[in-house]
Structures are given as structure tokens and as C-alpha cells.
Write a protein that holds these residues in place. Structure first.
Motif, PDB file in Angstrom:
ATOM      1  N   PRO A 358      -0.477  43.665 -65.785  1.00  0.00           N
ATOM      2  CA  PRO A 358       0.130  44.147 -67.025  1.00  0.00           C
ATOM      3  C   PRO A 358      -0.281  45.585 -67.338  1.00  0.00           C
ATOM      4  N   ASN A 359       0.500  46.222 -68.167  1.00  0.00           N
ATOM      5  CA  ASN A 359       0.148  47.566 -68.645  1.00  0.00           C
ATOM      6  C   ASN A 359      -1.189  47.450 -69.374  1.00  0.00           C
ATOM      7  N   GLY A 360      -2.106  48.361 -69.120  1.00  0.00           N
ATOM      8  CA  GLY A 360      -3.406  48.330 -69.799  1.00  0.00           C
ATOM      9  C   GLY A 360      -4.464  47.541 -69.047  1.00  0.00           C
ATOM     10  N   LEU A 382      -5.380  51.064 -66.195  1.00  0.00           N
ATOM     11  CA  LEU A 382      -4.072  51.356 -65.601  1.00  0.00           C
ATOM     12  C   LEU A 382      -3.029  51.323 -66.700  1.00  0.00           C
ATOM     13  N   TRP A 383      -2.172  52.293 -66.702  1.00  0.00           N
ATOM     14  CA  TRP A 383      -1.049  52.231 -67.629  1.00  0.00           C
ATOM     15  C   TRP A 383       0.123  52.975 -67.044  1.00  0.00           C
ATOM     16  N   GLU A 384       1.277  52.536 -67.444  1.00  0.00           N
ATOM     17  CA  GLU A 384       2.470  53.159 -66.896  1.00  0.00           C
ATOM     18  C   GLU A 384       3.006  54.154 -67.913  1.00  0.00           C
ATOM     19  N   PRO A 385       3.531  55.253 -67.426  1.00  0.00           N
ATOM     20  CA  PRO A 385       4.094  56.224 -68.352  1.00  0.00           C
ATOM     21  C   PRO A 385       5.284  55.588 -69.059  1.00  0.00           C
ATOM     22  N   SER A 386       5.442  55.974 -70.313  1.00  0.00           N
ATOM     23  CA  SER A 386       6.552  55.363 -71.049  1.00  0.00           C
ATOM     24  C   SER A 386       7.853  56.060 -70.689  1.00  0.00           C
ATOM     25  N   SER A 387       8.940  55.496 -71.123  1.00  0.00           N
ATOM     26  CA  SER A 387      10.309  55.981 -70.933  1.00  0.00           C
ATOM     27  C   SER A 387      10.610  56.331 -69.474  1.00  0.00           C
ATOM     28  N   LEU A 458       3.023  49.933 -61.623  1.00  0.00           N
ATOM     29  CA  LEU A 458       3.243  48.911 -62.653  1.00  0.00           C
ATOM     30  C   LEU A 458       4.699  48.849 -63.091  1.00  0.00           C
ATOM     31  N   ARG A 459       5.539  49.745 -62.579  1.00  0.00           N
ATOM     32  CA  ARG A 459       6.899  49.836 -63.103  1.00  0.00           C
ATOM     33  C   ARG A 459       7.883  49.335 -62.052  1.00  0.00           C
ATOM     34  N   ASN A 460       8.769  48.474 -62.477  1.00  0.00           N
ATOM     35  CA  ASN A 460       9.802  47.973 -61.600  1.00  0.00           C
ATOM     36  C   ASN A 460      11.005  47.647 -62.455  1.00  0.00           C
TER      37      ASN A 460
HETATM   38  C1  LIG Z   1       1.382  51.393 -71.528  1.00  0.00           C
HETATM   39  O1  LIG Z   1       0.279  51.532 -72.387  1.00  0.00           O
HETATM   40  C2  LIG Z   1       0.058  52.845 -72.874  1.00  0.00           C
HETATM   41  C3  LIG Z   1      -1.157  52.845 -73.744  1.00  0.00           C
HETATM   42  O2  LIG Z   1      -1.999  51.864 -73.435  1.00  0.00           O
HETATM   43  C4  LIG Z   1       1.233  53.334 -73.650  1.00  0.00           C
HETATM   44  O3  LIG Z   1       1.010  54.675 -74.064  1.00  0.00           O
HETATM   45  C5  LIG Z   1       2.451  53.273 -72.798  1.00  0.00           C
HETATM   46  O4  LIG Z   1       3.555  53.633 -73.564  1.00  0.00           O
HETATM   47  C6  LIG Z   1       2.630  51.863 -72.245  1.00  0.00           C
HETATM   48  N1  LIG Z   1       3.763  51.897 -71.355  1.00  0.00           N
HETATM   49  C7  LIG Z   1       4.765  51.063 -71.492  1.00  0.00           C
HETATM   50  C8  LIG Z   1       5.890  51.227 -70.559  1.00  0.00           C
HETATM   51  O5  LIG Z   1       4.736  50.183 -72.333  1.00  0.00           O
END
Ligand SMILES: *[C@@H]1O[C@H](CO)[C@@H](O)[C@H](O)[C@H]1NC(C)=O
Ligand SMILES: *[C@@H]1O[C@H](CO)[C@@H](O)[C@H](O)[C@H]1NC(C)=O
Ligand SMILES: *[C@@H]1O[C@H](CO)[C@@H](O)[C@H](O)[C@H]1NC(C)=O
Ligand SMILES: *[C@@H]1O[C@H](CO)[C@@H](O)[C@H](O)[C@H]1NC(C)=O
Ligand SMILES: *[C@@H]1O[C@H](CO)[C@@H](O)[C@H](O)[C@H]1NC(C)=O
Length: 737
Positions: A358-360, A382-387, A458-460
Motif C-alpha cells: 500500500p501507499n505509505g 514508500l509512497w507514490e506520486p499523486s496524480s 506502487l502504481r498500476n
Molecule cells: C501517497 O501518500 C502520500 C503521503 O503519504 C501522498 O502525498 C500521496 O498523494 C499518496 N499518493 C496517492 C496516489 O494516494
């Protein structure tokens, strides 16, 4: 104690006496003996020797018998006091008595044994300070004592421990070989029939050692046969080599003496304290040495902190942890949400599948080192970049290259980005954000599409962004703009497309780019709108064709806007109905009228000086801002020495109408003079002529004459109506020097 009394037996009676004691030997019991005779036969002799005789009244003791002790007779008994050993032998008592008138003799034989008590024994050592391993005899010596004598031994340790009985009854103890356990006090006792005596204690000091030293290290930490201690710790090295006399110790660190004494304390261990430590033990009595050596290692942790990093792998995350240096090397281990990695020294890489993470998710690198009380942690979340990634283009190097830029910041590990063209061909390699791709600019690129694809463990599925290169496209808001003079004109231009982002310019009618710093112009950009705002529009300067111009590396586009700056409707014509001097020649009074149709917002009066030599001057403003209802004006501030011409213009906003005809002021009708010349009186020609001269002087020197009289009193009857017909008289006042 009553002396033993013995009746004389017919046979030998054995008796024991103790040397020095007293003893009474009784003779045979007979009634009133006449004579009693005692004799003594020493052992080995056959001849009895008389020692004492008594007839009942007198006693005679043989002087030579004193060797037996102090002798006396008590009745028929022989009393021996202070018995000597020489008294050992056979005593014979003969008693002569009469019975029935006859003499009889009675005999008694006594065999006396004299016992000698044991004397106080002494312990004797064959050597008082033997060396361990030698032979030693410990003897219990008595001077005298009647045998049999038995011996007993007691041994007491050097520290005064309780004495232990030695199970030996011999007079001599053979310690063969003697050893350190024999050290201590020895006491013996001797015993015979008579008595038992203890000796004084004698100390046996066994010399030995030093033994092989034993080294102790505190705090005790052993690894692979080596002692180790942590940096900054206090380390105590103690050495023990049993020895008598006690060992003297010397400590060597790598062959250099560092301390003398059994205990060497390193108050704060440093790396320089590592090495071999030798303990030398010395027995000064024997001058013998022993030694032992240990190796001491100083452990120190690696410097700084462990570092961790994570990299994307194929369907996995690759976790790196590193902490170089230290002694020994630090042990590293990764701990993830679902278990731990094998541990490894210094550098550790762990590949962990990324599906289902999972993210985080948190991974911790646990580093352990013997010199550290607690493990040091290094953590990665570990975290995935958003958007999704964002694509953009730019031009560089003066439009020679088009730069494709793809941004997808953040992430742990950071996302990696790859550019593809429409045919899914890879452009360049994968990079982290921002991923830049340079293309040589040429028009053929217009219309080409590019995709930037982001990947992250982490992204798929993989997110992507696209962009299409194109030449600029634009439209103008209105191709024809018309404004009245003095107003604001807005020329709008809408950029409809273009990638890389085009640059925009407005070109003014003279085909020059509009500089935002130019007066009257403002450039405004908001969103795709690029507007040119023209302030205070002027028909002559600002009318014309403007161009909105856009270009990028792939081409350009231009659209024109026609701007018309219109004047307001023409104001009506004006005519001057009257123009006369005031009381002084520095003032004129002007009246006018309008003629024909037209709108007006005001009037303006202009004047022009005409000096005789140089002809007509330029028109200058004599009065402005005159309300549209006004039809007359007094104008002062004129130089009486100058001849002015005047004209009037009607205005409509900024548009000026045709100027009126040009006129010069005339003198008012003469009846105005009395007001000027009031003080001089009337009817006197001379006076009048004189007054005229004064008047003329006043005209020339206005500053010396008061001018408070209002114009209305000068020409009370003059017409003020706007429709006055113009005055056709021109009076020229010439000032002669
Ligand atoms: C994953 O988590 C980080 C912070 O923990 C957050 O900034 C980011 O937006 C999250 N990514 C997604 C795709 O939810
Ligand atoms: C020994 O002689 C004394 C007198 O000298 C006498 O009184 C005593 O009874 C005698 N003892 C014995 C045992 O005959
Ligand atoms: C010393 O000698 C005694 C006997 O003489 C023996 O029992 C003991 O083991 C010896 N001790 C050593 C240390 O040699
Ligand atoms: C106003 O004056 C101009 C020139 O003086 C003349 O041409 C024009 O016809 C006049 N207009 C009217 C309405 O009289
Ligand atoms: C003058 O202006 C007024 C309003 O400003 C307008 O209504 C009128 O039509 C104008 N007259 C002419 C002759 O233009």
C-alpha cells in the motif's frame, strides 16, 4: 597422696614410679622388726648395695644412695623423694624380727621402673623456606621421655585458618615434594604413659611461582578469541600470577611498558589502545618470570548514520542500506511490513515484491554494532506520486531546439518517466522527473504527438500525459474597432493553440512591435487572451492596422485589427461680434456668436501677437474651458505695447471647429473717457488734450495707474447679445518711443 605401702611378699613385686615424684616402698609386714635392711641392685648388676638400715631407734642411710633420690625410712618403709632414673632396679628389704624367741627374717623384692615424662616437643624444619618441589622433613623433637612416645600433627593455614589434624603419628613428616599447600603453621604433640605436650607452632614458608599469569578483562567481551571493548568505555585489565613472595607485575602494550602493578585501567578506550597486552609476573626471591599476552580490540561504530535508498525494480522495490566503516562492520537488516531480510555487514540490498504494497508502506533498516547500546534505524516510507505526469514544451537555444518536458515530482522511490513518439518508439531513456527530451526544431514536427509515461512500483496502471506539437493558431476578438478620440480602445487577440507555447506581439500601424513602456499602450495577458489597450486615442497618431502576431519554433500566425479613432461631430462656426479695449490697453473685451449647426462642449480663445517688424507670431491660448453657454470674455494681462489679434473656436470634446475670423481690438466709443479722466473735469480742450496725453502715458505705463475700475463701468451701454454684429472698426494704437 598416700605413699604406696607394700607388705613384703616372698616374690618380686613390680612397681612404677615417675621421675621426680615421691614413692614409698613397703617392706614385708612383720611385727616389731628388730632390724630392717634395704639394699638396691641396679640393672645388669648382681651385687646388691646397702642403702639404708634401721634398728627401730636409729636410721642409717648410705650416702652413696643419694643418686637414687632423697631417701628416708618411715618405720620399715623406704621413702624415695625426687625420684631419679637411677633408682630403676631391684630393691630388697630384709626385716629381722623375733617370734617365739627365735629370730626370723622376712624378705621382699621390689622391681622399680622409673618413668620419664616427655619433654615439650619442638617442630624442626629441614629447611625453613623450601622451594616448591624440594624435599622437606618436618620433625617433632623431644629431649626425653620414656617410650613408647606417640606423636600427633596439626597444620594451620597461613591465614590462621583452623588447624587440621594430619593423620600421621610419626615423629617425622616427609613432604616430598613440598608444595604450596604445605605452607602454614605446624604444631606437634608428643605423648607417653606419663604425659602429653604440644609444641609451639612453627611456620613453613614454601617459596613458589610465579605461575602462568591469568589476565582478566572487564567488562568481559570475547569474540573469536579476542578481547574487545567499545570506544570510550573504561577497560580494566587485571593480572594474577600466584607466587610466594607475591608477584610483581608489569604491563606492556605492544612491547612498551605502560603500567606496573597488577591492574591496568584504561579510563577511556580509544582506537590507539588496541593491540597486544602482556602481563609480566616476577618472583623477586627466586628471580623467576612468567608472562601472558592477550589481544585487545577496540570496537568503534561506523561514522555518521546509516543511509538508505530505494530504487524501482521490475515489479519490485530494491532497498539499499549502507553504513560503511566501523570495527567490526555493522550488521544491517531490513524490516518490512511482511517480515525481514537476511542480515549482512556494511551494505545490504533487498529486493521486495511491490505488488500489494500500500501507499505509505514503511521499511526500516536496522543496523547493529557491538559498540552501540541500541540499534540505529534508517527508515524509508514508500509512497507514490499523486496524480499524473504533466507534459509541457519549450524552445531553447534561440528556437533551434524544442524541449519536451515531463514532470511527475515526488514519490519514494521517485517515479521514472519515459518519452514515446506516436509510433510507440522510445525517445531516450527512462529518467526521474523532470524528463527532458530535446528535438531539433523544424516545421515537419508540427502535428506530431508525444507521450510521456510514468512508472512507479506502487502504481498500476502506468499514468501518462500527451502533447501535440503545433504552429500557433490565433483569432482576434474584433477585426474592426472604432472609438472616439480620447477614449480607450481594446484590441483583443485569442491564442487558440500552439505548442511549444508561442510568443506574442502586437504590431502597431508602423509595423513596429508595441513596447509596453510606450505611452498610451498597455499590454495585458490573461489566459489565452493577449490584449492591447490604447488610452487617450488620437485619430492622427493611433488610427491604422494593428497586427496580433504569434510564433514558435514550428511556425507563426498573424491577424490584423483595423482601429479607427473618430473625432466628435464638428462644432458650429463662430464669429466675433465685438472686440474692444478695456479702460487700459492691457485688457480687451470679446464677444462672439455661433453660426450654423453643430454640438459644442465649450469655447477656446486664441491670440497672436503681431509685432511690426517680425510679422505675425504663433497662435497661443488666451482662454480655454469656456462654458458652452458663454458668449463673452474679458481678457487681461496684455502688453499695451503689443498689438494682438484674436480668434475664437468652438469645441466639441476634443474636436475643435473652424476658427472664427481674426480680429484686433478697437477702442471703445469716446464717451467712456470721463470715467478715466474724471479728475480733470470737462470743457477744457487743453485739459482734455493734457488728459489724453496722461491717458497715453497711462497706456504705456499701466503699472503706475490703478486698474480697479470694472469693465462694465467703462462701457455701460455696449451690447452683450451673442448675435451682435462684428465691429468693423480697427483702431491701431501705436506707441511711439
Ligand atoms: C501517497 O501518500 C502520500 C503521503 O503519504 C501522498 O502525498 C500521496 O498523494 C499518496 N499518493 C496517492 C496516489 O494516494
Ligand atoms: C611406726 O612407728 C610409729 C612410731 O614411730 C608408730 O606410731 C606407728 O604406728 C608405726 N607404724 C606402723 C605402720 O607400724
Ligand atoms: C601438594 O602435595 C600434597 C601431598 O603432599 C598433594 O596431595 C597435593 O595435591 C599437592 N598439591 C599440589 C598443588 O601439588
Ligand atoms: C464654416 O466656416 C467654414 C470656413 O470658414 C466654411 O467653409 C463653412 O461653410 C462654414 N459652415 C457653415 C455652416 O457656415
Ligand atoms: C448634440 O449632442 C446631443 C447630446 O450630446 C445630441 O442628442 C444631439 O443630437 C447632438 N446634435 C448634433 C447636431 O449632433
Amino acid at each position: 597422696q598416700p605413699l604406696p605401702t607394700l607388705s613384703a611378699p616372698s616374690r618380686e613385686v613390680p612397681i612404677k614410679g615417675v621421675q621426680g615424684d615421691s614413692l614409698e616402698l613397703a617392706c614385708a609386714p612383720v611385727p616389731t622388726p628388730l632390724v630392717v635392711f634395704w639394699s638396691f641392685t641396679p640393672p645388669g648388676s648382681l651385687a646388691p648395695q646397702p642403702i639404708a638400715v634401721t634398728n627401730g631407734a636409729e636410721v642409717k642411710v648410705e650416702p652413696g644412695a643419694l643418686t637414687l633420690g632423697t631417701l628416708s625410712l618411715r618405720n620399715s618403709s623406704l621413702v624415695l623423694e625426687g625420684l631419679h632414673t637411677a633408682a630403676q632396679g631391684r630393691f630388697l628389704c630384709q626385716a629381722l624380727y623375733s617370734a617365739g624367741g627365735e629370730l626370723h627374717t622376712a624378705y621382699s623384692y621390689i622391681i622399680l621402673s622409673v618413668l620419664v615424662p616427655v619433654s615439650k616437643p619442638q617442630v624442626r624444619l629441614s629447611s625453613p623456606s623450601p622451594v616448591e618441589g624440594e624435599s622437606l622433613v618436618v620433625a617433632c623433637v623431644i629431649r626425653e621421655g620414656t617410650g613408647p612416645v606417640s606423636f600427633a600433627w596439626q597444620h594451620q593455614g597461613p591465614q590462621g585458618s583452623r588447624g587440621a589434624l594430619i593423620e600421621r603419628t610419626e615423629q617425622l613428616l616427609h613432604l616430598e615434594p613440598v608444595n604450596r599447600t604445605h605452607t602454614g603453621w605446624y604444631i606437634c604433640s608428643a605423648q607417653n604413659e606419663v604425659n602429653r605436650l604440644n609444641s609451639e607452632g612453627v611456620y613453613l614458608d614454601v617459596i613458589y611461582g610465579p605461575d602462568e599469569p591469568v589476565i582478566r578483562v572487564e567488562p568481559l567481551s570475547i569474540s573469536e578469541d579476542r578481547y574487545w571493548a567499545s570506544e570510550r568505555e573504561e577497560v580494566t585489565l587485571s593480572c594474577l600470577a600466584p607466587s610466594n613472595p607475591p608477584s610483581r607485575y608489569v604491563w606492556l602494550h605492544d612491547h612498551t611498558q605502560v603500567h606496573s602493578g597488577p591492574t591496568y585501567v584504561i579510563a577511556c578506550a580509544r582506537q590507539a589502545h588496541a593491540g597486544h597486552y602482556t602481563c609480566l609476573a616476577h618472583n623477586s626471591h627466586l628471580d623467576t618470570h612468567t608472562q601472558a599476552t592477550i589481544q585487545l580490540t577496540i570496537f568503534y561504530p561506523p561514522q555518521g548514520q546509516p543511509t538508505c535508498a530505494v530504487f524501482p525494480g521490475a515489479g519490485a522495490v530494491v532497498l539499499h542500506c549502507s553504513w560503511p566503516g566501523g570495527l567490526p562492520e555493522a550488521q544491517l537488516q531490513w524490516e518490512g511490513p511482511e517480515g525481514t531480510s537476511p542480515s549482512a555487514p556494511t551494505n545490504l540490498t533487498w529486493t521486495h515484491p511491490s505488488t500489494q504494497l500500500p501507499n505509505g508502506s514503511i521499511f526500516t533498516c536496522i543496523t547493529q554494532h557491538p559498540a552501540l547500546a541500541r540499534p540505529v534505524l534508517c527508515r524509508i516510507t514508500l509512497w507514490e506520486p499523486s496524480s499524473t505526469p504533466i507534459c509541457s514544451t519549450k524552445v531553447t537555444a534561440e528556437d533551434q531546439f524544442i524541449m519536451l518536458s515531463c514532470e511527475w515530482p515526488g514519490g519514494q522511490p521517485s517515479g521514472s518517466l519515459t518519452w514515446y513518439n506516436k509510433e510507440e518508439q522510445l525517445l531516450g531513456s527512462s529518467r526521474s522527473s523532470p524528463a527532458i527530451q530535446l528535438l531539433k526544431a523544424h516545421e515537419g514536427l508540427a502535428g506530431k504527438e508525444f507521450t510521456c509515461r510514468g512508472t512507479h512500483p506502487l502504481r498500476n496502471p502506468d499514468p501518462e500525459c500527451r502533447l501535440q506539437l503545433e504552429a500557433p493558431r490565433l483569432v482576434v476578438d474584433q477585426p474592426h474597432v472604432s472609438v472616439l478620440e480620447g477614449r480607450e480602445a481594446l484590441l483583443g487577440c485569442l491564442l487558440q493553440g500552439g505548442s511549444p507555447p508561442p510568443q506574442l506581439h502586437w504590431l502597431c500601424p508602423q509595423q513596429r512591435p508595441v513596447d509596453p513602456n510606450t505611452p498610451h499602450y498597455t499590454l495585458q495577458q490573461s489566459g489565452s487572451w493577449f490584449s492591447l489597450i490604447l488610452h487617450d486615442a488620437d485619430p492622427a497618431r493611433h488610427s491604422g492596422i494593428y497586427h496580433c502576431f504569434a510564433w514558435n519554433a514550428l511556425g507563426n500566425a498573424s491577424h490584423s485589427v483595423l482601429l479607427e479613432v473618430q473625432r466628435y461631430p464638428a462644432p458650429p462656426n463662430v464669429t466675433i461680434s465685438s472686440l474692444t479695449y478695456g479702460r487700459q490697453r492691457s485688457e480687451v473685451r470679446l464677444q462672439w456668436a455661433t453660426k450654423g449647426p453643430g454640438n459644442l462642449t465649450g469655447f477656446m480663445v486664441q491670440r497672436r501677437a503681431s509685432s511690426p517688424g517680425s510679422g505675425a507670431g504663433v497662435w497661443e491660448r488666451a482662454a480655454g474651458d469656456i462654458e458652452p453657454e458663454s458668449r463673452g470674455r474679458r481678457l487681461g494681462g496684455l502688453d499695451p505695447g503689443i498689438l494682438y489679434s484674436f480668434r475664437v473656436l468652438a469645441l466639441n470634446h476634443r474636436t475643435a471647429g473652424h476658427p472664427s475670423e481674426v480680429k484686433t481690438p478697437v477702442d471703445p466709443p469716446f464717451n467712456a473717457y470721463p470715467a478715466v479722466l474724471g479728475a480733470a473735469g470737462t470743457g477744457m480742450v487743453v485739459a482734455t488734450v493734457a488728459s489724453l496725453l496722461v491717458f497715453q502715458y497711462a497706456v504705456r505705463h499701466p503699472e503706475t495707474f490703478p486698474r480697479e475700475a470694472p469693465i462694465s463701468t467703462i462701457t455701460p451701454g455696449s451690447p452683450l447679445e451673442p448675435n451682435d454684429t462684428p465691429v468693423n472698426v480697427t483702431i491701431t494704437v501705436t506707441a511711439t518711443p
